[in-house]
Scaffold this motif. Structure first.
Motif, PDB file in Angstrom:
ATOM      1  N   CYS A 107      23.703  58.385  31.950  1.00  0.00           N
ATOM      2  CA  CYS A 107      24.911  57.525  32.274  1.00  0.00           C
ATOM      3  C   CYS A 107      24.034  56.553  33.474  1.00  0.00           C
ATOM      4  CB  CYS A 107      26.158  58.401  32.786  1.00  0.00           C
ATOM      5  SG  CYS A 107      27.229  57.390  33.709  1.00  0.00           S
ATOM      6  N   ALA A 108      24.608  55.503  33.542  1.00  0.00           N
ATOM      7  CA  ALA A 108      24.190  54.771  34.493  1.00  0.00           C
ATOM      8  C   ALA A 108      25.144  53.700  35.161  1.00  0.00           C
ATOM      9  CB  ALA A 108      23.038  53.852  34.337  1.00  0.00           C
ATOM     10  N   VAL A 109      25.327  53.827  36.541  1.00  0.00           N
ATOM     11  CA  VAL A 109      26.472  53.151  37.176  1.00  0.00           C
ATOM     12  C   VAL A 109      25.878  52.374  38.542  1.00  0.00           C
ATOM     13  CG1 VAL A 109      28.847  53.107  38.076  1.00  0.00           C
ATOM     14  CG2 VAL A 109      28.065  55.152  36.596  1.00  0.00           C
ATOM     15  N   THR A 143      13.681  58.852  35.234  1.00  0.00           N
ATOM     16  CA  THR A 143      14.097  57.392  34.764  1.00  0.00           C
ATOM     17  C   THR A 143      15.366  56.959  35.405  1.00  0.00           C
ATOM     18  OG1 THR A 143      13.076  57.561  32.825  1.00  0.00           O
ATOM     19  CG2 THR A 143      14.261  55.467  33.447  1.00  0.00           C
ATOM     20  N   ASP A 144      15.228  55.811  36.215  1.00  0.00           N
ATOM     21  CA  ASP A 144      16.550  55.205  36.856  1.00  0.00           C
ATOM     22  C   ASP A 144      17.201  54.254  35.734  1.00  0.00           C
ATOM     23  OD1 ASP A 144      18.440  54.346  38.321  1.00  0.00           O
ATOM     24  OD2 ASP A 144      17.361  53.438  40.027  1.00  0.00           O
ATOM     25  N   LYS A 145      18.102  54.884  35.210  1.00  0.00           N
ATOM     26  CA  LYS A 145      18.701  54.186  34.034  1.00  0.00           C
ATOM     27  C   LYS A 145      19.494  52.968  34.438  1.00  0.00           C
ATOM     28  CE  LYS A 145      18.755  58.224  31.077  1.00  0.00           C
ATOM     29  NZ  LYS A 145      18.254  58.899  32.119  1.00  0.00           N
ATOM     30  N   ALA A 146      19.810  52.913  35.743  1.00  0.00           N
ATOM     31  CA  ALA A 146      20.710  51.742  36.138  1.00  0.00           C
ATOM     32  C   ALA A 146      19.860  50.494  36.456  1.00  0.00           C
ATOM     33  CB  ALA A 146      21.239  52.094  37.915  1.00  0.00           C
ATOM     34  N   ILE A 147      18.503  50.662  36.516  1.00  0.00           N
ATOM     35  CA  ILE A 147      17.531  49.257  36.684  1.00  0.00           C
ATOM     36  C   ILE A 147      16.777  49.426  35.486  1.00  0.00           C
ATOM     37  CG2 ILE A 147      17.876  49.262  39.066  1.00  0.00           C
ATOM     38  CD1 ILE A 147      14.544  50.462  39.059  1.00  0.00           C
ATOM     39  N   SER A 148      16.366  50.325  34.868  1.00  0.00           N
ATOM     40  CA  SER A 148      15.287  50.386  33.884  1.00  0.00           C
ATOM     41  C   SER A 148      15.745  50.766  32.236  1.00  0.00           C
ATOM     42  CB  SER A 148      14.124  51.073  34.216  1.00  0.00           C
ATOM     43  OG  SER A 148      14.710  52.503  34.302  1.00  0.00           O
ATOM     44  N   GLY A 149      17.177  51.403  32.394  1.00  0.00           N
ATOM     45  CA  GLY A 149      17.649  51.774  31.012  1.00  0.00           C
ATOM     46  C   GLY A 149      18.253  50.413  30.262  1.00  0.00           C
TER      47      GLY A 149
END
Lengths: 362, 593
Positions: free
Chosen positions: B267-269, B314-320
């Motif tokens: 999840c990314a928020v 991985t930072d999914k908020a910026i690279s997802g």
């Protein structure tokens, strides 16, 4: 009395006094930290006692010694047996004997006894020692205490016995080619000798050949000693300023490795002065041998000189990394009452012989 | 008389003795004069020790000055350069520290030219320190030094933003970002720790000491004091971040356990202030505890992170990168309205599928005659297919670009992804296929090849909220000196108007408001008590269940916070991502700003 004082060998006395003074200075430097300041005072006290003892010994003619030589020999053998049985172990070797409050090293005294006994033994026989095989009796005579010392084990003292014996034999006409032969046989038997050495002695030899083999174990002493001496450079770092000595990088720096303290704090100049003083002692010793009134005196003087020479060369050679590490102190300089006392008595003996001299100079 | 017979021998003895003494003296001259300087240096090497005093890294504060990252005193084991260590010693050390002696040897070899102490292990525990102290004599030349150790006070919290520190790698020293730093330096490895390493790291000091044979310090010979790193004041709001983390974890657990979306594990928020671009909270799941890296991560912990298929690092908020789904209807709607391809009142008939190509609504529903407002609130696909057709792919892409898609936002974090705005040329190039109307339909509803990051979605919505002005998202408000004065304000792009008419944006905002009201796809947001603007999205996922998306800002009439959430394999946006955004907004609305 005036004649008595005039006949004393003042050059020898001054050289010994100078070395003892240097010894006190170095012992102070090596021990003043960490509450060991008493060591210098104790050494000074023993010096005083030794000098008095030496003075007293001068009142007795050295020739009297020949008469007590036989019982002395017996006493020496018993003493060494005593060390073997009741000795006080230190650093893996039984070298100390406790007598009331005093612990002393019998092997140091035995060096002196050996000189007297062997000189007396050879005195009557020297003219019968014509052939190589004639030497079996004196060899046997030496071998008994030699082996007892080896058993301790004290390779250093055993080798001192060897040096004393050799110097006296040479005075009896031991031929140079026999010496060469002995050397050859010695070299060939080296593997066998290796077999009988203790492991720590073998390590010392291994490390002598290559100190880097074990820079923090057996090679540590030599490496640190060389660094101490070398870093002294020409004039030294100054008294109490030697970093190797003061910061404990140099172990045993008040006893066997005291010359490294001199090298570090007083530099090449200091080394030169100390070595020169020893050369004076050797010169006076041989001169007294040359002028001795009788053969007993000559043999004694040569034995004493040989012993001093051996100590100095082995000790300084060891600190400078050109001789293996054997526990041999630097005469008059190293801390240690037993060694100091017997060395002073031996100097007394030299002076005693000189008092009876005929005038003859090199 | 022997001395008469052998007088010559006595003379020769004196000669030989003199010769031996000359040899001794020559040896002294060799050691003390010829090699004197060499041994002098060796003696200095014995007694002198140079110790690095590691500078404490700068602290990291949230926007209200609450400490997020600080340092505490840790112990580090070092060896001296230019010193020989025996095999046995290395063995002992290896046993105490639980490292391979080969590793210590490799370090010694690497630092052969250095004059700095060689760091073997940081952050020793009490047992290790005790063992070393007990065997001090044996372990000559081994030193235990005090060194500041990084501590992330809230463990996993905002780990992808904050990043973590670690020992500089061999690669980085020789050719990477940290070229020329001494071995063993602690540097930022990820997140803000990496971006702002130059500020945070500070300058190490140095202490020259004289030591004795057992390594004890005898005297200090002078020192250079270390300079601490500079502090960072972030835009993050600790309270909001905590609320967001909690909302995310609760929602993921709920999705997994309810059986609706058993694989909803990632999840990314992102939450940002549309008025400035300041990021207020940012979460990526799964995460990890950065403190594990500070102490030199154990193999077990590393495997747990590395083998997690949902990629915690991985930072999914910026690279997802995800298909935007229906949230992209903001772009399509903007293009259609702005280019006057439709009026807000025009009614378009939804028969369940489009009349040119029979592509329909996800649920197969047919809404009949609908206008823009209804179509947006109900997220009608047919209506937006038609919008896409009318606008054309070129114009659609141009509006996507206006909103910032297809390129990085420029946030001050490493590793940002650009996403993808599909164009006919790109399709031709990559797949060798002609662009068809179906592709335009897909693009119009954010499916197909379109890829966006959660941060880009938040950025898009903030442009809407700010009436067309784009603020570059950022995380560091100020760089502070130790006394709290401002050293620097990181540079960011000037706010710019993206060139979409206010009238269009007013209509979009109205559409977004409709989503959270009766008849909208996320009507439950009306419970929050203030009007909320939002949009749901459900992105098709060829590898599993659909990704659920939700974007919103609040209050609708005075936007203070934009939130964008993506729940991987969470199914419908309204049910998967919506509740997270709901809780974040709920927290924000009860907080006094």
């Amino acid at each position: 009395m005036q004649r008595y004082l005039r006949n004393l060998d003042w050059i020898l006395i001054m050289a010994v006094a100078a070395l003892m003074a240097i010894g006190l200075i170095l012992i102070f430097s090596a021990t003043h930290g960490g509450g060991y300041g008493w060591m210098m005072k104790r050494q000074a006290l023993f010096m005083l006692a030794g000098v008095i003892l030496m003075g007293v010994s001068l009142t007795v003619d050295y020739k009297q010694l020949e008469r007590i030589a036989a019982p002395l020999y017996l006493f020496m053998v018993l003493l060494l047996l005593g060390v073997m049985l009741f000795g006080h172990a230190q650093m893996g070797a039984q070298r100390w004997l406790r007598l009331g409050p005093l612990a002393f090293q019998p092997s140091e005294f035995c060096k002196g006894f050996m000189i007297v006994c062997l000189a007396a033994f050879l005195n009557g026989r020297s003219y019968r020692l014509l052939d190589f095989t004639d030497y079996w009796q004196p060899v046997l005579f030496t071998l008994v205490p030699f082996l007892l010392v080896m058993r301790q084990p004290d390779l250093g003292t055993a080798l001192v016995f060897g040096a004393i014996t050799l110097s006296m034999f040479l005075m009896c006409g031991f031929k140079m080619r026999w010496l060469a032969l002995c050397g050859l046989v010695g070299c060939l038997s080296l593997p066998a000798v290796w077999h009988f050495l203790k492991e720590y002695q073998r390590n010392r030899l291994r490390v002598f050949l290559n100190p880097e083999l074990d820079p923090f174990g057996a090679g540590y002493h030599v490496i640190q000693s060389k660094i101490a001496i070398g870093s002294g450079m020409l004039l030294g770092k100054g008294w109490l300023q030697g970093t190797q000595s003061q910061l404990n990088f140099l172990p045993e720096n008040h006893t066997d490795f005291i010359f490294a303290v001199a090298g570090e704090e007083f530099g090449f100049l200091g080394s030169l002065i100390i070595i020169a003083l020893y050369l004076i002692i050797i010169w006076r010793g041989l001169s007294i041998a040359l002028n001795a009134e009788d053969d007993f005196g000559t043999l004694l003087a040569v034995g004493i000189t040989g012993m001093f020479l051996f100590h100095v060369v082995v000790n300084i050679g060891m600190t400078a990394g050109i001789m293996p590490v054997t526990g041999v102190p630097l005469p008059f300089v190293s801390y240690g009452a037993s060694s100091l006392t017997i060395n002073l008595l031996l100097v007394g003996l030299l002076l005693n012989i000189n008092l009876q001299r005929e005038q003859l100079q090199f | 008389m022997l001395n008469k017979t052998y007088a010559n021998r006595l003379k020769n003895m004196l000669l030989v003795s003199t010769g031996i003494f000359v040899i001794l003296l020559a040896r002294m001259a060799y050691l003390q004069i010829y090699k004197g300087v060499y041994y002098d240096r060796q003696a200095d090497g014995n007694r002198l020790r140079s110790t690095r005093i590691v500078a404490a890294r700068g602290l990291v504060y949230d926007r209200h000055g609450k400490v997020l990252v600080n340092n505490f005193a840790g112990y580090t084991l070092t060896l001296q350069p230019h010193r020989q260590y025996t095999e046995a010693m290395l063995q002992t050390l290896g046993e105490i520290l639980n490292v391979k002696p080969e590793m210590i040897k490799a370090r010694l070899k690497l630092a052969a030219d250095s004059y700095e102490p060689i760091k073997i292990k940081s952050n020793l525990n009490t047992d290790e320190i005790t063992s070393i102290e007990e065997r001090r004599r044996e372990l000559n030349g081994v030193a235990v030094e005090l060194e500041p150790e990084r501590r992330y006070l809230f463990n996993e919290l905002a780990v992808h933003v904050l990043g973590y520190t670690g020992e500089v790698s061999e690669y980085d020293i020789t050719q990477g970002k940290y070229k020329g730093l001494p071995q063993g330096s602690i540097v930022g490895k990820a997140g803000l720790e990496k971006t702002y390493d130059n500020y945070l790291r500070g300058t190490d000091g140095k202490r020259n000491e004289e030591v004795d044979a057992s390594g004890r310090v005898v005297q200090q010979l002078g020192s250079v004091a270390p300079k601490s790193g500079k502090d960072l004041a972030l835009t993050l709001d600790l309270g909001l971040q905590q609320a967001m983390e909690k909302a995310v974890d609760e929602q993921l657990t709920a999705l997994q356990t309810s059986g609706v979306a058993p694989y909803a594990k990632a999840c990314a928020v992102v939450a940002l202030d549309p008025r400035s671009g300041a990021i207020r909270a940012m979460v990526s799941r799964p995460g990890f505890n950065p403190n594990l890296f500070v102490r030199g991560i154990s193999t077990k912990d590393w495997q747990a992170i590395n083998q997690n298929p949902f990629d915690p690092m991985t930072d999914k908020a910026i690279s997802g990168e995800y298909p935007a789904g229906s949230t992209f209807k903001v772009v399509t709607g903007s293009a259609a309205l702005d280019l006057h391809k439709v009026t807000p009142d025009e009614l378009i008939f939804d028969s369940g599928h489009h009349w040119i190509i029979p592509m329909g609504n996800a649920g197969g529903e047919a809404l009949g005659w609908i206008n823009f407002q209804t179509a947006f609130a109900a997220s009608d696909n047919v209506y937006f297919y038609e919008m896409g057709r009318r606008v054309g792919i070129e114009n659609l892409d141009a509006y996507a670009a206006k909103y910032g898609f297809g390129r990085i936002t420029g946030i001050d974090l490493p590793g940002e992804a650009a996403g993808l705005i599909p164009s006919p040329a790109a399709k031709q190039k990559v797949f060798g296929e002609e662009w068809g109307l179906g592709d335009t339909f897909n693009a119009a509803i954010g499916q197909g090849l379109t890829l966006v990051t959660p941060l880009q979605l938040a950025q898009m919505l903030s442009v809407v909220a700010e009436n067309g002005v784009l603020h570059q998202p950022y995380l560091v408000e100020k760089v502070l000196n130790e006394d709290g004065t401002v050293l620097a304000v990181p540079q960011r792009a000037e706010p710019k108007n993206v060139g979409i008419s206010p009238e269009t944006l007013t209509l979009i905002r109205k559409g977004l408001l409709g989503v959270t009201q009766a008849g909208g796809t996320a009507a439950y947001f009306s419970n929050l008590g203030v009007p909320i603007a939002g949009k749901t999205g459900t992105a098709e996922n060829p590898h599993g269940q659909d990704h659920g998306l939700f974007i919103a800002y609040a209050p609708a009439d005075n936007p203070k916070l934009v939130v964008a959430a993506v729940v991987e394999q969470g199914s419908y946006g309204a049910t998967a991502a919506g509740p997270i955004v709901y809780k974040v907004l709920e927290y924000m609305l009860q907080e006094k700003d």
